[in-house]
Scaffold this motif. Sequence first.
Motif, PDB file in Angstrom:
ATOM      1  N   LEU A  27      -8.351  60.750  -3.463  1.00 15.36           N
ATOM      2  CA  LEU A  27      -8.001  62.169  -3.388  1.00 15.36           C
ATOM      3  C   LEU A  27      -8.867  63.061  -4.275  1.00 15.36           C
ATOM      4  O   LEU A  27      -8.791  64.281  -4.159  1.00 15.36           O
ATOM      5  CB  LEU A  27      -6.531  62.359  -3.776  1.00 15.36           C
ATOM      6  CG  LEU A  27      -5.509  61.750  -2.824  1.00 15.36           C
ATOM      7  CD1 LEU A  27      -4.116  61.889  -3.403  1.00 15.36           C
ATOM      8  CD2 LEU A  27      -5.595  62.390  -1.462  1.00 15.36           C
ATOM      9  N   LYS A  28      -9.657  62.466  -5.157  1.00 17.81           N
ATOM     10  CA  LYS A  28     -10.488  63.253  -6.067  1.00 17.81           C
ATOM     11  C   LYS A  28     -11.524  64.056  -5.273  1.00 17.81           C
ATOM     12  O   LYS A  28     -11.906  63.701  -4.173  1.00 17.81           O
ATOM     13  CB  LYS A  28     -11.196  62.365  -7.080  1.00 17.81           C
ATOM     14  CG  LYS A  28     -10.266  61.578  -7.977  1.00 17.81           C
ATOM     15  CD  LYS A  28      -9.496  62.500  -8.881  1.00 17.81           C
ATOM     16  CE  LYS A  28      -8.614  61.688  -9.807  1.00 17.81           C
ATOM     17  NZ  LYS A  28      -7.685  62.502 -10.541  1.00 17.81           N
ATOM     18  N   GLY A  29     -12.001  65.108  -5.868  1.00 16.48           N
ATOM     19  CA  GLY A  29     -12.962  65.984  -5.205  1.00 16.48           C
ATOM     20  C   GLY A  29     -14.399  65.583  -5.489  1.00 16.48           C
ATOM     21  O   GLY A  29     -14.812  64.453  -5.264  1.00 16.48           O
ATOM     22  N   LYS A  30     -15.146  66.505  -6.039  1.00 19.63           N
ATOM     23  CA  LYS A  30     -16.568  66.287  -6.286  1.00 19.63           C
ATOM     24  C   LYS A  30     -16.838  65.258  -7.377  1.00 19.63           C
ATOM     25  O   LYS A  30     -17.932  64.714  -7.445  1.00 19.63           O
ATOM     26  CB  LYS A  30     -17.233  67.612  -6.665  1.00 19.63           C
ATOM     27  CG  LYS A  30     -17.227  68.616  -5.547  1.00 19.63           C
ATOM     28  CD  LYS A  30     -17.861  69.909  -5.971  1.00 19.63           C
ATOM     29  CE  LYS A  30     -17.794  70.919  -4.842  1.00 19.63           C
ATOM     30  NZ  LYS A  30     -18.368  72.206  -5.227  1.00 19.63           N
ATOM     31  N   ASN A  31     -15.855  64.988  -8.230  1.00 18.90           N
ATOM     32  CA  ASN A  31     -16.051  64.022  -9.311  1.00 18.90           C
ATOM     33  C   ASN A  31     -15.478  62.646  -8.952  1.00 18.90           C
ATOM     34  O   ASN A  31     -15.255  61.819  -9.821  1.00 18.90           O
ATOM     35  CB  ASN A  31     -15.437  64.534 -10.612  1.00 18.90           C
ATOM     36  CG  ASN A  31     -13.961  64.814 -10.488  1.00 18.90           C
ATOM     37  OD1 ASN A  31     -13.401  64.747  -9.403  1.00 18.90           O
ATOM     38  ND2 ASN A  31     -13.332  65.138 -11.601  1.00 18.90           N
ATOM     39  N   ARG A  32     -15.282  62.385  -7.680  1.00 19.74           N
ATOM     40  CA  ARG A  32     -14.724  61.105  -7.233  1.00 19.74           C
ATOM     41  C   ARG A  32     -15.601  59.928  -7.648  1.00 19.74           C
ATOM     42  O   ARG A  32     -15.121  58.892  -8.095  1.00 19.74           O
ATOM     43  CB  ARG A  32     -14.565  61.145  -5.715  1.00 19.74           C
ATOM     44  CG  ARG A  32     -14.127  59.854  -5.116  1.00 19.74           C
ATOM     45  CD  ARG A  32     -13.929  60.043  -3.639  1.00 19.74           C
ATOM     46  NE  ARG A  32     -14.098  58.800  -2.950  1.00 19.74           N
ATOM     47  CZ  ARG A  32     -14.012  58.653  -1.650  1.00 19.74           C
ATOM     48  NH1 ARG A  32     -13.765  59.706  -0.897  1.00 19.74           N
ATOM     49  NH2 ARG A  32     -14.173  57.497  -1.094  1.00 19.74           N
ATOM     50  N   PHE A  34     -17.441  59.594 -10.184  1.00 17.99           N
ATOM     51  CA  PHE A  34     -17.244  59.352 -11.613  1.00 17.99           C
ATOM     52  C   PHE A  34     -16.068  58.403 -11.840  1.00 17.99           C
ATOM     53  O   PHE A  34     -16.165  57.437 -12.591  1.00 17.99           O
ATOM     54  CB  PHE A  34     -17.023  60.692 -12.330  1.00 17.99           C
ATOM     55  CG  PHE A  34     -16.617  60.567 -13.763  1.00 17.99           C
ATOM     56  CD1 PHE A  34     -17.547  60.231 -14.737  1.00 17.99           C
ATOM     57  CD2 PHE A  34     -15.302  60.774 -14.143  1.00 17.99           C
ATOM     58  CE1 PHE A  34     -17.169  60.109 -16.069  1.00 17.99           C
ATOM     59  CE2 PHE A  34     -14.915  60.662 -15.458  1.00 17.99           C
ATOM     60  CZ  PHE A  34     -15.855  60.325 -16.423  1.00 17.99           C
ATOM     61  N   PHE A  35     -14.939  58.669 -11.174  1.00 17.02           N
ATOM     62  CA  PHE A  35     -13.755  57.833 -11.341  1.00 17.02           C
ATOM     63  C   PHE A  35     -13.941  56.455 -10.705  1.00 17.02           C
ATOM     64  O   PHE A  35     -13.412  55.459 -11.214  1.00 17.02           O
ATOM     65  CB  PHE A  35     -12.528  58.535 -10.765  1.00 17.02           C
ATOM     66  CG  PHE A  35     -12.099  59.714 -11.590  1.00 17.02           C
ATOM     67  CD1 PHE A  35     -11.420  59.533 -12.779  1.00 17.02           C
ATOM     68  CD2 PHE A  35     -12.391  61.001 -11.184  1.00 17.02           C
ATOM     69  CE1 PHE A  35     -11.034  60.607 -13.553  1.00 17.02           C
ATOM     70  CE2 PHE A  35     -12.012  62.087 -11.949  1.00 17.02           C
ATOM     71  CZ  PHE A  35     -11.327  61.889 -13.141  1.00 17.02           C
TER      72      PHE A  35
END
Length: 84
Positions: A27-32, A34-35
């Motif tokens: 569900l993360k956006g542009k920093n997916r 990174f996670f």
Amino acid sequence: MGWGIIPPHYNFYMSQIYLLKTPEITLKGKNRRFFENILIKNIKKKFGNNLISIANWGGEFFVEIKENENNFSKIFGISKILKL
């Protein structure tokens, strides 16, 4: 054809493949990314030399580890673990 020659990709240990579901990371956006990288780092740290490979497939991870060592439940971000 005989069994005299062992293929170079043959593993001398039993391995197990797991599919890890990570809906929070999906569900993360542009920093997916990174996670996802943090999760990969945590999996590598947890299994160390028992880890054979990790493949990220759109927020789902295929993890191959030596033998039957299922300790994924203690890694943050994983909701479902499927043994393949």
